[in-house]
Design a protein around this motif. Structure first.
Motif, mmCIF file in Angstrom:
data_model
loop_
_atom_site.group_PDB
_atom_site.id
_atom_site.type_symbol
_atom_site.label_atom_id
_atom_site.label_comp_id
_atom_site.label_asym_id
_atom_site.label_seq_id
_atom_site.Cartn_x
_atom_site.Cartn_y
_atom_site.Cartn_z
ATOM 1 N N ALA A 143 38.704 62.463 -2.034
ATOM 2 C CA ALA A 143 37.548 63.244 -1.802
ATOM 3 C C ALA A 143 36.574 63.471 -2.349
ATOM 4 O O ALA A 143 36.765 63.946 -3.206
ATOM 5 N N ILE A 144 35.603 63.329 -2.206
ATOM 6 C CA ILE A 144 33.840 64.093 -2.521
ATOM 7 C C ILE A 144 33.418 64.269 -1.853
ATOM 8 O O ILE A 144 33.288 63.739 -0.376
ATOM 9 N N PHE A 145 32.861 65.839 -2.447
ATOM 10 C CA PHE A 145 31.935 66.277 -1.184
ATOM 11 C C PHE A 145 30.306 65.828 -1.954
ATOM 12 O O PHE A 145 29.950 66.320 -2.715
ATOM 13 N N LEU A 146 29.548 65.663 -0.730
ATOM 14 C CA LEU A 146 28.781 64.644 -1.464
ATOM 15 C C LEU A 146 27.279 65.206 -0.892
ATOM 16 O O LEU A 146 26.179 65.667 -1.936
ATOM 17 N N GLY A 147 27.641 66.579 0.334
ATOM 18 C CA GLY A 147 25.867 67.109 0.841
ATOM 19 C C GLY A 147 27.014 67.872 2.087
ATOM 20 O O GLY A 147 27.664 67.666 1.898
ATOM 21 N N ALA B 297 33.854 62.481 1.580
ATOM 22 C CA ALA B 297 33.784 61.248 2.259
ATOM 23 C C ALA B 297 35.619 61.307 1.551
ATOM 24 O O ALA B 297 35.491 61.422 0.079
ATOM 25 N N VAL B 298 36.779 60.936 1.924
ATOM 26 C CA VAL B 298 38.027 60.598 0.884
ATOM 27 C C VAL B 298 38.237 59.026 1.633
ATOM 28 O O VAL B 298 38.061 58.362 2.549
ATOM 29 N N LEU B 299 38.331 58.536 -0.120
ATOM 30 C CA LEU B 299 38.461 57.703 -0.274
ATOM 31 C C LEU B 299 39.855 57.440 -0.514
ATOM 32 O O LEU B 299 40.157 57.508 -2.235
ATOM 33 N N PHE B 300 40.533 56.306 0.184
ATOM 34 C CA PHE B 300 41.563 55.293 -0.441
ATOM 35 C C PHE B 300 42.108 53.690 -1.535
ATOM 36 O O PHE B 300 40.994 53.852 -0.356
ATOM 37 N N GLY B 301 42.015 54.452 -1.943
ATOM 38 C CA GLY B 301 42.237 52.594 -2.535
ATOM 39 C C GLY B 301 41.497 51.909 -3.272
ATOM 40 O O GLY B 301 41.194 50.272 -3.574
ATOM 41 N N LEU B 302 40.931 52.369 -3.292
ATOM 42 C CA LEU B 302 39.271 51.409 -3.793
ATOM 43 C C LEU B 302 38.746 51.774 -5.132
ATOM 44 O O LEU B 302 39.317 52.888 -6.060
ATOM 45 N N PRO C 134 28.274 66.704 -7.362
ATOM 46 C CA PRO C 134 29.803 66.064 -5.927
ATOM 47 C C PRO C 134 30.514 67.189 -6.634
ATOM 48 O O PRO C 134 31.244 66.708 -7.460
ATOM 49 N N ASP C 135 31.494 67.660 -5.689
ATOM 50 C CA ASP C 135 32.475 67.946 -6.355
ATOM 51 C C ASP C 135 34.148 67.068 -5.507
ATOM 52 O O ASP C 135 33.529 66.418 -5.095
ATOM 53 N N THR C 136 35.155 66.744 -6.309
ATOM 54 C CA THR C 136 36.392 66.222 -5.871
ATOM 55 C C THR C 136 37.340 66.878 -6.260
ATOM 56 O O THR C 136 37.901 67.223 -7.056
ATOM 57 N N ALA D 190 39.263 66.995 2.122
ATOM 58 C CA ALA D 190 38.422 67.384 2.806
ATOM 59 C C ALA D 190 38.117 68.862 2.310
ATOM 60 O O ALA D 190 37.508 69.318 2.088
ATOM 61 N N LYS D 191 39.397 69.407 2.862
ATOM 62 C CA LYS D 191 38.766 71.026 3.089
ATOM 63 C C LYS D 191 39.612 71.856 1.661
ATOM 64 O O LYS D 191 38.502 72.924 1.171
ATOM 65 N N SER D 192 40.310 71.098 1.101
ATOM 66 C CA SER D 192 39.788 71.838 -0.727
ATOM 67 C C SER D 192 39.319 71.752 -1.759
ATOM 68 O O SER D 192 38.792 72.712 -2.039
ATOM 69 N N VAL D 193 38.592 70.112 -1.335
ATOM 70 C CA VAL D 193 37.718 70.638 -2.277
ATOM 71 C C VAL D 193 35.997 70.871 -1.862
ATOM 72 O O VAL D 193 35.540 71.878 -2.521
ATOM 73 N N VAL D 194 35.989 70.981 -0.335
ATOM 74 C CA VAL D 194 34.477 72.278 0.195
ATOM 75 C C VAL D 194 35.022 73.587 -0.451
ATOM 76 O O VAL D 194 33.676 73.877 -0.587
#
Length: 284
Positions: A34-38, A75-80, A103-105, A143-147
């Motif tokens: 999970a990446i907190f982008l903005g 944005a939460v990315l899986f398998g990239l 960004p936080d992850t 997403a909630k955790s990273v926020v």
């Protein structure tokens, strides 16, 4: 006006029955991030025909990956792969408002395991079988955790900046330079409260659980593991303390200002009386 998505996406036929989950086949494990982008993602600009699901927005990305996007900037990315992540984030940048410099992850490992479905061990969750809906539920918690992590750190910064004002009250309550800075910090606190309550809705369950109640056990387990409710409550208390401290200092400053004005008025009255006495006795 909507514009076509720039991402490498493909469509998946959704079942007419929302209770039947869309299974993802031939997957042994996936790394999630999970990446907190903005502060906000303009998801309206994406082409809805490329969605695997819309609530929350889910897309295919890279060769074998998936991405879940949230309008509050995560944005939460899986398998990239690392290169695929960087490429996707670059393409996503035009949709990001108030982009964060750093960004936080939050990371997690998803493992396909028929004997341990729903278990969570050391940042690894076991699933059986994989499905798009499970990815969405896991993405919601990440997403909630990273926020929360971002705003926990930001609230600590605000607290550290307000603390000298509180200590300074012991020596001096007449420093007018504090006013603008305290108002600015109070504004930051209100912005954080607006974001975590109004946009992110930290303690609200995802809408998907209404259609897929069988996923609630996974959601509650992850919510407990990441201490979402406890961290939200602690953050609220810290923000309340910061807000109360700032308001108290501002009230004291306002009181001092009002008191000073009152003394000015008294001084003017005394001067006026003295002038009247001068005119009455001395001049006459």
């Amino acid at each position: 006006m909507s514009t076509p998505t720039p991402f490498d996406t493909s469509t998946v036929n959704q079942s007419d029955h929302p209770s039947r989950m869309t299974q993802v086949q031939d997957i042994q494990s996936l790394r999630g991030r999970a990446i907190f982008l903005g502060r906000q993602l303009q998801l309206d600009a994406l082409a809805t025909s490329d969605f695997l699901a819309s609530k929350p927005v889910t897309l295919k990305a890279g060769d074998h990956g998936y991405v879940v996007l949230f309008p509050y900037g995560v944005a939460v990315l899986f398998g990239l792969q690392t290169v695929e992540e960087a490429s996707f984030i670059t393409q996503l940048k035009p949709l990001i408002q108030n982009q964060l410099e750093t960004p936080d992850t939050e990371d997690i490992e998803l493992v396909f395991h028929g004997e341990k479905p729903g278990r969570y061990e050391k940042s690894t969750i076991y699933l059986y079988p994989f499905s798009i809906e499970q990815l969405q539920i896991i993405a919601d918690v990440l997403a909630k955790s990273v926020v929360l992590e971002h705003y926990e750190r930001e609230s600590l910064t605000v607290f550290e900046q307000i603390e000298p004002f509180a200590r300074g009250l012991q020596k001096n309550t007449k420093n007018e330079k504090w006013g603008k800075e305290l108002l600015r910090q109070l504004g930051r606190v209100l912005a954080i409260q607006h974001n975590i309550v109004g946009r992110v809705e930290i303690i609200d369950k995802p809408e998907l659980l209404w259609d897929e109640p069988m996923l609630e056990r996974i959601y509650l387990r992850l919510e407990d593991e990441y201490e979402i409710r406890e961290r939200h409550l602690a953050l609220e208390r810290k923000l309340e303390l910061i807000s109360r401290t700032a308001e108290t200092v501002l009230e004291l400053m306002q009181h001092n200002s009002s008191l000073r004005v009152e003394w000015y008025i008294v001084a003017l009255i005394v001067i006026e009386i003295l002038l009247s006495l001068y005119d009455l006795f001395i001049k006459t």
